[in-house]
Design an enzyme around this catalytic site. Structure first.
Site, PDB file in Angstrom:
ATOM      1  N   LYS A 136      -3.865   3.193  -0.590  1.00  0.00           N
ATOM      2  CA  LYS A 136      -4.961   4.133  -0.415  1.00  0.00           C
ATOM      3  C   LYS A 136      -4.390   5.542  -0.376  1.00  0.00           C
ATOM      4  CE  LYS A 136      -7.357   0.669   2.372  1.00  0.00           C
ATOM      5  NZ  LYS A 136      -6.290  -0.328   2.288  1.00  0.00           N
ATOM      6  N   MET A 179      -2.087   9.295  11.954  1.00  0.00           N
ATOM      7  CA  MET A 179      -2.816   9.948  10.857  1.00  0.00           C
ATOM      8  C   MET A 179      -3.781  11.002  11.409  1.00  0.00           C
ATOM      9  SD  MET A 179      -1.462   8.289   8.319  1.00  0.00           S
ATOM     10  CE  MET A 179      -2.449   8.301   6.839  1.00  0.00           C
ATOM     11  N   ASP A 234       0.816  -1.204   0.000  1.00  0.00           N
ATOM     12  CA  ASP A 234       0.000   0.000   0.000  1.00  0.00           C
ATOM     13  C   ASP A 234       0.852   1.257   0.000  1.00  0.00           C
ATOM     14  OD1 ASP A 234       0.814   0.430   2.676  1.00  0.00           O
ATOM     15  OD2 ASP A 234      -0.858  -0.763   3.436  1.00  0.00           O
TER      16      ASP A 234
END
Length: 485
Positions: A58, A173, A36
């Site tokens: 993503k 995040m 990813d």
């Protein structure tokens, strides 16, 4: 258990040197790799050339592959008898959904293994000079995901114990929801002057670090345009760290180098550049074959045989073996055209000679063994053999494409004229021939004046021509860059 096996591997926080030994073993043995956005593309270079690489990353507000689709594909690939690696940023057990993926493997009777990794919530602060615990500041630590399944994405937490009972909190995040997080912590009793640090792209050469307090960190983050992926560390342990960080002060920090390769095998200089803070892509990767030397005469009626590379020496030795001859029956002069060829001959106990191309052009009785391009460049009218054939691996193009999408590369090093042509062809192919702007934004270092001339023929601005040594190239890179803040 049926079919192959699935390895759920933590890729670490980003810096390729922080991958675990077991993680590297899994990558080197993989038939298929799912990875990813938070996985460093350079890790893919450790995989077999023929391994299938599937990007399922993503991007913010955009999912390339849904989790359910990824899991279904993993099951299908493993049932084909393949070794499947699911490479996930950080540690797969820390907000990595490894529990869901392991459950799917169980349901489908697929053998699997979970390989832990270094989580960014600990590694990123350390690369910014701050530990998550400290005898004077912090005796407890919590890792919190800063977004949830809620429509707003805001974390749904019991804020009071988090604010009053935990010394250090790492939010993963958390940039988008940072105003909400700071507001709720203050409302729950956390002092406004509690120290906060945000580390963007932690452990990468593009790492950025900002510090403040719960009262002002939002303004600081906006001022510096900090984005995810970031770790937000809340706690006065931030005060234990230095004003500047050990990592960001390394001499090549901020440099993402493309060292253009023209030969098979690993380069010799990249490890030193990495130790000085740079990230280094050595590519393309070349697949090499050694064809039969069809023009070489068995009685070796030559005054001299000239070898371009170590591979050409190997091709010659293989031909002698086929003829049931050995070096004692070779009566002509053996000459190396490169250091690699010289070192290979030394491995066989031979000290080869060196001669200039001008001398070769007008010498009778010389046989050349090298690449087709090298033989054409010499322009000799005598006999020759193509001793090795190189083709760039498609897997290396995959890595380069990912680096270009992320706009990672800021420095290009051309070791020779062939490297210039190779890089220009690669970039033109990926940019449909419109690559001038890309080159204009890069710092270019050439080894030697002739390499510089070749680059300038393609309209590439060359910032520096360096000598043919690791130290000379490193010094040139440092001269080309102003400090990166």
């Amino acid at each position: 258990m049926a079919g192959g096996k699935v390895y759920l591997v933590g890729a670490g926080p980003g810096n390729e040197g922080l991958l675990t030994v077991r993680g590297a073993e899994c990558i080197r043995q993989a038939d298929v790799i799912f990875y990813d956005r938070l996985v460093n593309p350079l890790l893919l270079e450790q995989a077999p050339i023929e391994a299938e690489r599937i990007y399922c990353g993503k991007l913010p507000q955009k999912h390339i592959l849904r989790q359910e689709v990824i899991q279904k594909m993993m099951v299908e690939k493993s049932r084909e008898g393949k070794r499947v690696v699911r490479l996930k940023g950080g540690d797969p057990g820390v907000f990595g959904r490894v529990g869901e993926e392991a459950a799917v493997m169980e349901e489908n009777d697929i053998e699997y293994e979970i390989v832990p990794g270094i989580t960014s919530g600990i590694a990123a602060p350390l690369y910014a000079g701050v530990p998550v615990t400290h005898r004077d500041y912090s005796g407890s630590f919590a890792a919190i995901t800063a977004h949830t399944k809620k429509e707003t994405g805001e974390p749904d937490l019991d804020w009071e114990p988090l604010a009053k009972s935990i010394d250090t909190v790492a939010f993963y995040m958390g940039v988008k929801n940072l105003p909400f997080i700071t507001k709720r912590l203050i409302e729950a009793g956390k002092p406004k002057d509690t120290a906060v640090m945000v580390v963007e792209w932690g452990t990468y050469s593009k790492q950025r670090t900002v510090k403040g307090t719960l009262a002002d960190i939002n303004d600081i983050v906006q001022k510096h345009a900090i984005e995810n992926p970031s770790i937000t560390l809340v706690g006065n342990v931030v005060k234990a760290g230095p004003v500047s960080t050990w990592f960001e002060e390394l001499p090549l920090f901020g440099r993402y180098i493309w060292h253009v390769r023209t030969t098979a095998g690993a380069g010799r200089w990249s490890s030193e550049w990495k130790s000085q803070g740079a990230e280094v892509y050595e590519g393309p990767v070349w697949e090499e074959t050694l064809p039969e030397l069809t023009h070489l005469q068995k009685d070796l009626p030559y005054d001299e045989i000239v070898f371009e590379t170590a591979s050409d020496v190997e091709a010659f030795m293989a031909q002698l073996k086929n003829w049931r001859l050995d070096l004692r029956q070779v009566n002509c002069l053996l000459t190396a055209a490169t250091r690699r060829a010289e070192e290979k001959w030394k491995d066989y106990g031979i000290l080869p000679g060196f001669r200039s191309k001008e001398q070769w052009k007008y010498t009778e009785g010389v046989h050349f063994i090298g690449s087709e391009a090298w033989i054409e460049e010499i322009g000799h009218q005598g006999s020759s053999d193509i001793g090795h054939v190189l083709e760039s691996a498609a897997s290396s193009d995959h890595t380069l494409e990912r680096l270009l999408v992320d706009d990672s590369i800021n420095t290009v090093i051309f070791p020779c004229r062939k490297a210039v042509t190779t890089a220009v062809e690669k970039i033109n192919a990926l940019y449909n021939g419109d690559a001038a702007q890309w080159w204009s934004q890069k710092t270019v270092v050439c080894i030697g004046e002739r390499t510089k001339e070749q680059a300038e023929k393609y309209g590439i601005h060359v910032d520096m021509a360096a000598g043919a040594s690791e130290q000379a190239v490193t010094a040139s890179i440092q001269k080309c860059f102003s400090p990166i803040l």
